[in-house]
Design an enzyme around this catalytic site. Structure first.
Site, mmCIF file in Angstrom:
data_model
loop_
_atom_site.group_PDB
_atom_site.id
_atom_site.type_symbol
_atom_site.label_atom_id
_atom_site.label_comp_id
_atom_site.label_asym_id
_atom_site.label_seq_id
_atom_site.Cartn_x
_atom_site.Cartn_y
_atom_site.Cartn_z
ATOM 1 N N LYS A 1 1.097 -1.018 -0.042
ATOM 2 C CA LYS A 1 0.028 0.005 0.275
ATOM 3 C C LYS A 1 1.173 1.137 -0.282
ATOM 4 O O LYS A 1 2.369 1.362 0.404
ATOM 5 C CB LYS A 1 -0.785 0.053 1.515
ATOM 6 C CG LYS A 1 -0.285 0.031 2.438
ATOM 7 C CD LYS A 1 -0.972 -0.436 3.969
ATOM 8 C CE LYS A 1 -0.208 -0.426 4.996
ATOM 9 N NZ LYS A 1 -1.110 -0.524 6.539
ATOM 10 N N ARG B 1 -9.851 -0.524 15.100
ATOM 11 C CA ARG B 1 -10.005 0.209 14.341
ATOM 12 C C ARG B 1 -11.052 -0.560 12.820
ATOM 13 O O ARG B 1 -12.676 -0.231 13.208
ATOM 14 C CB ARG B 1 -8.640 0.323 13.314
ATOM 15 C CG ARG B 1 -8.268 1.466 12.809
ATOM 16 C CD ARG B 1 -7.168 1.834 12.038
ATOM 17 N NE ARG B 1 -6.485 0.241 11.301
ATOM 18 C CZ ARG B 1 -5.157 0.497 11.051
ATOM 19 N NH1 ARG B 1 -4.563 1.578 11.300
ATOM 20 N NH2 ARG B 1 -4.812 -0.269 10.304
ATOM 21 N N TYR C 1 15.442 30.643 7.352
ATOM 22 C CA TYR C 1 13.858 31.381 7.387
ATOM 23 C C TYR C 1 14.086 31.689 9.170
ATOM 24 O O TYR C 1 14.377 30.514 9.872
ATOM 25 C CB TYR C 1 12.446 30.964 7.089
ATOM 26 C CG TYR C 1 12.557 30.656 5.861
ATOM 27 C CD1 TYR C 1 12.287 32.161 5.104
ATOM 28 C CD2 TYR C 1 11.653 29.429 5.161
ATOM 29 C CE1 TYR C 1 11.650 32.450 3.655
ATOM 30 C CE2 TYR C 1 12.443 29.434 3.580
ATOM 31 C CZ TYR C 1 11.551 31.098 2.930
ATOM 32 O OH TYR C 1 10.984 31.192 1.590
ATOM 33 N N MET D 1 10.970 24.760 1.738
ATOM 34 C CA MET D 1 10.171 23.758 0.918
ATOM 35 C C MET D 1 10.840 23.073 -0.043
ATOM 36 O O MET D 1 10.706 21.619 -0.243
ATOM 37 C CB MET D 1 9.076 24.754 -0.077
ATOM 38 C CG MET D 1 8.177 23.421 -0.927
ATOM 39 S SD MET D 1 6.449 24.176 -1.920
ATOM 40 C CE MET D 1 6.231 25.651 -0.938
#
Ligand SMILES: *Cc1c(COP(=O)(O)O)cnc(C)c1O
Length: 366
Positions: free
Chosen positions: A34, A130, A259, A306
């Site tokens: 998956k 679940r 940043y 990013m």
């Protein structure tokens, strides 16, 4: 075009891991592929897994199963996150086994028309709370399963990576009971499957007819703290993530980096600008990871952007702009691992590999 970043996937490692896990389990193995094979690439991994001895493929989504069929894979495939309203017709037409966890889904699957009978694995909730049948299990009778072929029954562990936990034995006991219920309705020859990677590694009593192994086939430990590292478990991490240094430059002590100027160089040094960022799956929150160049670690400095992040290569590095660095790998050559990146970001190796973004090409080594 040359790449600025690559996830190099060693398919031989995946085959070797499967052989080792199958040896431990002593039963059939479903390779869980998956989420794009945990970020390693759905189709190449599925093919390698089958070559390596897996007899079933497991996916979450029907789309993933159909993509495997479209690639020409004929092995049995189970899809287990297939809610009511899914395209069950396509599933049946494509010979995809369906996990069913409610009477509503069961009725929809049973209503599919065609030459083939839907193949169903009943999912039961043994304590994870679940997926899987819980109260409705008591209502199941032969009428509900008319028109479908009951191929198997399965459940999932919540705490298999904590071998001493009482919940594991409780889940195993409940599973046996729920299997007995189904058998009492006349279903025999069921494929019973309960174990994930962690249980496959440490809990032989839960192997039944097949194990469903995900993270371990990629050579990663389900939990480094409780079960040990990859090498302690005899597993080979299959993915090496590498990126180019967009730039290497000398900077003086006292330079504010990135940043928010969250880091200041303490000495004169050389910084490397690595051409990957959070858009590629490098966690912005990771503080204590980094890259390696020629086996030497270079820590992250400042915030991850990013598309890029900055590492401190040290004043005496021989790295140059355009050189490759290893973001993570097996760890055997002194590099960071997916485990390290998981720990550095308050997460787990699973999340690190599955979130490597689609901008990063997967390169396959045989
Ligand atoms: C993801 C998943 C697995 C594989 O778990 P690992 O810990 O990666 O081995 C097995 N079964 C189910 C139902 C899953 O969702």
């Amino acid at each position: 075009m040359t790449n600025r970043a690559e996830a190099v996937v060693n398919l031989s490692a995946i085959k070797a891991n499967i052989a080792s896990l199958k040896g431990k389990a002593g039963v059939d193995l479903m390779a869980v592929v998956k989420a794009d094979a945990y970020g390693h690439g759905l189709v190449p991994v599925a093919k390698a897994a089958l070559e390596g001895g897996a007899s079933y493929l497991g996916v979450a989504l029907l789309e993933e199963a159909i993509a495997l069929r479209a690639a020409g894979i004929t092995a049995p495939i189970l899809a287990w996150l297939v809610p009511p309203g899914s395209d069950f017709q396509s599933a049946v037409d494509n010979d995809i086994d369906l996990a069913v966890a409610s009477l509503k889904a069961l009725a929809e699957v049973a209503a599919v028309k065609g030459a083939k009978r839907p193949r169903v694995h009943l999912e039961v909730d043994t304590g994870m709370t679940r997926g899987g049948f819980l109260n409705e299990w008591n209502e199941i009778d032969a009428d509900h399963v008319q028109g479908v072929e009951i191929v198997g029954i399965f459940s999932h562990f919540a705490r298999a990576d904590e071998p001493g936990q009482a919940q594991n034995l409780e889940q195993l006991t409940r599973f046996k009971k729920m299997v007995a219920t189904l058998e009492s309705l006349g279903f025999t020859n069921l494929i019973r499957h309960l174990s994930n990677s962690a249980a496959t590694l440490v809990d032989h009593a839960s192997a039944f007819d097949m194990v469903r192994t995900g993270i371990a086939i990629y050579g990663l430990s389900p939990d480094v703290t409780t079960l040990g590292t990859s090498s302690e478990l005899g597993l080979i991490p299959a993915m090496t993530l590498r990126a180019k240094l967009h730039l290497v430059k000398e900077v003086p002590a006292g330079s504010a980096v990135g940043y928010g100027a969250t880091a200041i160089t303490k000495t004169d040094t050389k910084l490397g600008i690595v051409a990957m960022g959070y858009a590629d799956g490098i966690p912005r929150i990771a503080k204590i990871a980094g890259v390696s160049f020629l086996g030497r670690k270079a820590p992250i400095i400042g915030r991850v952007s990013m598309d890029q992040f900055v590492v401190d290569l040290g004043a005496d590095t021989t790295a140059q702009s355009g050189d490759w660095v290893t973001v993570f790998g097996t760890g055997l050559g002194g590099e960071f691992t997916a485990d390290d990146w998981g720990a550095a970001s308050g997460s787990i190796n699973y999340e690190i590999v599955t979130r490597i973004g689609p901008r990063v090409p997967r390169i396959y080594e045989l």
